[in-house]
Design an enzyme around this catalytic site. Sequence first.
Site, PDB file in Angstrom:
ATOM      1  CG  HIS A 179      -1.801  -1.178   1.363  1.00 28.65           C
ATOM      2  ND1 HIS A 179      -2.474  -1.807   0.491  1.00 28.65           N
ATOM      3  CD2 HIS A 179      -1.747  -2.114   2.315  1.00 28.65           C
ATOM      4  CE1 HIS A 179      -3.002  -2.990   0.859  1.00 28.65           C
ATOM      5  NE2 HIS A 179      -2.764  -3.136   2.036  1.00 28.65           N
TER       6      HIS A 179
ATOM      7  CG  HIS B 264      -5.859  -6.062   0.777  1.00 25.18           C
ATOM      8  ND1 HIS B 264      -6.942  -5.492   1.402  1.00 25.18           N
ATOM      9  CD2 HIS B 264      -4.847  -5.912   1.613  1.00 25.18           C
ATOM     10  CE1 HIS B 264      -6.342  -4.914   2.464  1.00 25.18           C
ATOM     11  NE2 HIS B 264      -4.997  -5.215   2.562  1.00 25.18           N
TER      12      HIS B 264
END
Lengths: 329, 329
Positions: free
Chosen positions: B56, B215
């Site tokens: 991320h 994700h």
Amino acid sequence: MIKLMQESSRYVSDMVEGLALAFPDRLKKLEGNVITRSDGPVKGKAGLVSGGGSGHEPAHAGYVGDGMLDAAVFGEVFTSPVPDLILEGIKAADSGEGVLLIVKNYSGDVINFDMAKELAEMEGIHVEMAVVNDDVSIEKTEDRRGVAGTVLVHKIAGAAAAAGKPLSEVKAIAEKVISRVRTIGMALSPCYMPESGKPGFELKEQEMEIGIGIHGERGLERKPVAPAADITAELLGKLLPETAQKEVALMVNGMGGTPLSELYIAYKYAAEHLKEAGYTIKKGYAGNYMTALEMHGFSITLLPVDEELLTYLKAPASTAGFHEMEEGI
Amino acid sequence: MIKLMQESSRYVSDMVEGLALAFPDRLKKLEGNVITRSDGPVKGKAGLVSGGGSGHEPAHAGYVGDGMLDAAVFGEVFTSPVPDLILEGIKAADSGEGVLLIVKNYSGDVINFDMAKELAEMEGIHVEMAVVNDDVSIEKTEDRRGVAGTVLVHKIAGAAAAAGKPLSEVKAIAEKVISRVRTIGMALSPCYMPESGKPGFELKEQEMEIGIGIHGERGLERKPVAPAADITAELLGKLLPETAQKEVALMVNGMGGTPLSELYIAYKYAAEHLKEAGYTIKKGYAGNYMTALEMHGFSITLLPVDEELLTYLKAPASTAGFHEMEEGI
């Protein structure tokens, strides 16, 4: 390849409007695709203007702000802006102390910025020009393209101007950076033009291109994708012969579609390779600074530094695309 | 899909090393994949720790620094870090004033951070926890995932801690942000796992996915790619029913493979839509803040603000992934 956009003919104008909307305290959009500091021109300060074709964001408008540029002028994607537009940028940047144009070495840009310089001089504005040519993938120095090293020219010349140096000295330090800074890039995938949807070049899965430009230009060589350490070694192998001095700034620059995680990985292997070769990294950068739309890849820039250059690199700057704060803040 | 990496098993550890090498003045890597401020723990200040699975970037280690976090803990890609590692982050962040854990609402993260909290309390460290759940693509509030809004929690809680507020107040303001902040995202292409090379979901050319996670989770809906204005209208259509207050901060967040030009275009249409709906944007953000590897797409985050939240949003911060300078600098 599909893009987030409204229509391709508005790609640049929409993007410039969005940038100005996102940073209203700092940036102002003029008529046409010109971005200036909202508080400019800054009294008593030499002005700095850059620009060129769009598609390299955050370059150049993302570098408008304290400690870097006073204005940036956008052409259409990968297309030089016209002289009249550049003239508007020059006027917006000039507080009476004159303006330095920082131009990447592409024939269209050099011609158009030079014409704008002449137009501005007819209006009594003192204009100087510095042409960046850091891309070592081209052999002949005069043909070398301006790429990511341009951002370090913005930073250092911008810091000199912010420190109150006169235009002649700001130009001299820009030229000093240009004489030293060297870059080479690679790509795992090409970029796609908004209008045609066509890629700059075709790459097969598992292939990479070494020595690419930032406008979809093909590179020197195509080969199978290698581990990061091999890629950074290959790129540095082309930079180090031109980098005799051992104290350097290192910039690992993403091409627009490269996630930060991969840039940090590339930085690690580049930094380790430099250390083994006896170099000391005095200042490091890892991020998307000079991009080619959504191209997946990166470039390595090396700038041999001395005390003067390092001081200007570390001077505060606050822009949409770049920041450097005083130590201890 | 090919990545810049050495080998997939070292993706995270190489990335963390590279990050620490690129910002040696500001960041320090501990044993294991933990990043702390190089000058921490800061005496007299409540500590802030975040983390979670990697992939991320710049979240969360890119937000370690003045005005934001004190430490960030990395799991493997999209995998929660183990409690022992989180404990190391807590210890590094604690100056005796206690530590707030800012956790995204995923069961693995919540369980592991909670276990680390217990371990730290056994060592006499006062630990509080705030769980972010801003993703409105999930209907049930308790199941909502933490996504880009987490960065605004880091910013505001970080500014409160930097201003000397005690842990209880820092936690209260984090909870205030969490109660207000809402996000929804979309993607034009999926992300690919470093290990398997497999995508999170398959999309045909000319298809987009609305309501994706960070994700590789599939979204609510798949449909043909639309112009930017239609996409922003659709995303805002899901946020505005939960955003009654008319003064907001707007974040347009890239998913990792999205060039800035496209984010600025999305920002323009989001800002225009909000204005037409009677909203005032008090603070704007456009950039890659909370990504999903190389996913091409973006999310929109809205945070209704009052004077207190706006003051903390605008307070200075200096980190690798985020900066906010005092006005006039």
